[in-house]
Scaffold this active site. Structure first.
Site, PDB file in Angstrom:
ATOM      1  NE  ARG A  51      -3.082   0.218   3.185  1.00 34.90           N
ATOM      2  CZ  ARG A  51      -2.468   0.416   4.363  1.00 34.90           C
ATOM      3  NH1 ARG A  51      -1.808   1.528   4.595  1.00 34.90           N
ATOM      4  NH2 ARG A  51      -2.521  -0.518   5.302  1.00 34.90           N
ATOM      5  CG  ASP A  54      -9.918  16.927 -13.879  1.00 32.06           C
ATOM      6  OD1 ASP A  54      -9.240  16.371 -14.768  1.00 32.06           O
ATOM      7  OD2 ASP A  54     -10.963  16.430 -13.418  1.00 32.06           O
ATOM      8  CE1 TYR A 105     -17.047  11.934 -14.749  1.00 41.91           C
ATOM      9  CE2 TYR A 105     -16.113  12.015 -12.549  1.00 41.91           C
ATOM     10  CZ  TYR A 105     -16.711  11.308 -13.564  1.00 41.91           C
ATOM     11  OH  TYR A 105     -16.972   9.980 -13.390  1.00 41.91           O
ATOM     12  CE  LYS A 164     -12.838   9.023 -17.616  1.00 45.07           C
ATOM     13  NZ  LYS A 164     -13.157  10.229 -16.884  1.00 45.07           N
TER      14      LYS A 164
END
Ligand SMILES: *Cc1c(COP(=O)(O)O)cnc(C)c1O
Length: 379
Positions: A46, A170, A98, A195
């Site tokens: 992690r 973003d 978004y 994306k």
């Protein structure tokens, strides 16, 4: 190093044990230690994973950043940025964004006492009027999803800096091939690597890049403490996607120009939202801060009704009706009921996102086939 070279080589070394040219998928949860605390810098996956590390270095390199951090999704990366804040802090964000980001802000973080203002970031005076001593973060999406508004990253970052406010951009729609926000003064850049970076619609992934070491350390602490880390297989897929980003983006841009103009010249098409039109409101800023206009665009039909939009949305044969964007294949989407369904209708309409708006993610197929497909679907 130029971007095209960095996309293929940055952060990547042959595997130290075998010389494998491709980064291995280190599918492990833990690492053997010689003595407690005596290890090779890897303790638990992690916190550290070599495949992830290579991708983080590559992301940093292509965004002209010092540091990169990867997350299990774009929204997990957004979530990490907001966790830098404390109750009472305020965020100023754009009013076209978004839907999942809007949902995370208003439905998850608002109840922890963080206040969000959604405003028109194209207007500097409006922005200044919302800044107060509690303002800690400005959230920019540009081009915005789905209306393609252009926010001046340099101008907003300057106002933010003067007020000791962090700016996060973003950069999902543009990708670092078309826009590098840190070069324009932003503090953090975010991607839904699902994306364009991944580019093949086969992975969910998110990442951040930044220059400031203190900011990096805080975000790394959040990454390992909250645990929204990507698996090594997902990191591998994004690494693989990055290698062709420049080639794909060139074709997305090329096809984008042709499809945008095709739509604009079609007698049955109403308004086309694409930042490459010289008369588009954000065109001059787009030309200044971007290196191309991309393959994202939205439009309405002249005979503007939800029924007509629905008919079109279900009539395309090459454009697939689906959420998401940025993959090699072309997608068509109905923001009001799909990607932006989590934004209340009233709010949506006020900001110009109508019930009949159609969004396209223009892929890299032959553009003649794409225009033919739209032609037959529009009828
Ligand atoms: C898809 C998307 C996100 C969210 O990313 P996920 O990988 O789906 O979590 C954030 N911002 C923009 C602009 C997006 O298109």
């Amino acid at each position: 190093m130029k971007l095209a070279t960095k996309l293929i080589h940055a952060g990547i070394e042959p595997d130290p044990t075998t010389g494998a040219i491709m980064t291995p998928i280190y599918q492990t949860s833990t690492y053997v230690q010689e003595a407690p605390g005596k290890n090779k810098g890897y303790e638990y996956a992690r916190s550290q994973n070599p495949t992830r590390q290579v991708l983080e270095n590559a992301i940093a390199a292509i965004e002209n950043a010092q540091h990169g951090l990867c997350f299990s999704s774009g929204v997990a990366a957004t979530d990490a940025v907001i966790k830098l804040l404390e109750p009472g802090d305020e965020v100023i964000a754009g009013n076209d964004m978004y839907g999942g980001t809007y949902r995370l802000f208003t439905k998850v973080f608002a109840k922890f006492g963080i206040k969000f203002h959604f405003i028109d970031l194209q207007n500097e005076e409006t922005l200044k009027s919302f800044i107060n001593k509690n303002t800690k973060l400005i959230w920019i999406e540009t081009p915005t999803n789905p209306l393609m508004n252009i926010i001046d990253i340099e101008a907003v970052s300057k106002i933010a800096k003067a007020n000791s406010i962090i700016t996060c951009v973003d950069n999902t729609f543009a990708s670092p091939y078309l826009q590098t926000p840190l070069d324009l003064g932003a503090d953090i850049v975010l991607h839904s690597a699902t994306k364009y970076l991944g580019g093949h619609s086969d992975v969910i992934h998110g990442c951040l890049a930044m220059n400031d070491k203190d900011l990096r350390d805080k975000l790394y602490f959040i990454q390992k403490s909250c645990g929204a880390v990507p698996g090594p297989q997902d990191c591998f897929l994004v690494l693989r996607g990055l290698k062709t980003l420049h080639v794909r983006m060139d074709r997305h841009c090329e096809n984008g120009i042709k499809i945008a103009n095709f739509l604009r010249n079609h007698p049955k098409v109403g308004k086309v939202y694409w930042c490459g039109f010289e008369d588009f409101p954000g065109y001059e800023i787009a030309k200044k801060q971007m290196r191309g206009f991309g393959g994202m665009m939205s439009f309405t039909l002249k005979d503007d009704s939800v029924d007509n939009a629905m008919k079109l949305l279900t009539s395309t044969k090459i454009f697939s009706l689906a959420e998401s964007l940025g993959g090699v294949e072309s997608l068509i989407n109905h923001p009001a009921t799909m990607t932006h369904a989590s934004i209340p209708r009233e709010e949506r309409i006020k900001n110009g996102l109508s019930d009949s708006l159609i969004r396209l993610s223009v892929g890299i197929e032959d553009v003649d086939d794409l225009t033919e497909d739209l032609k037959q679907a529009i009828g």
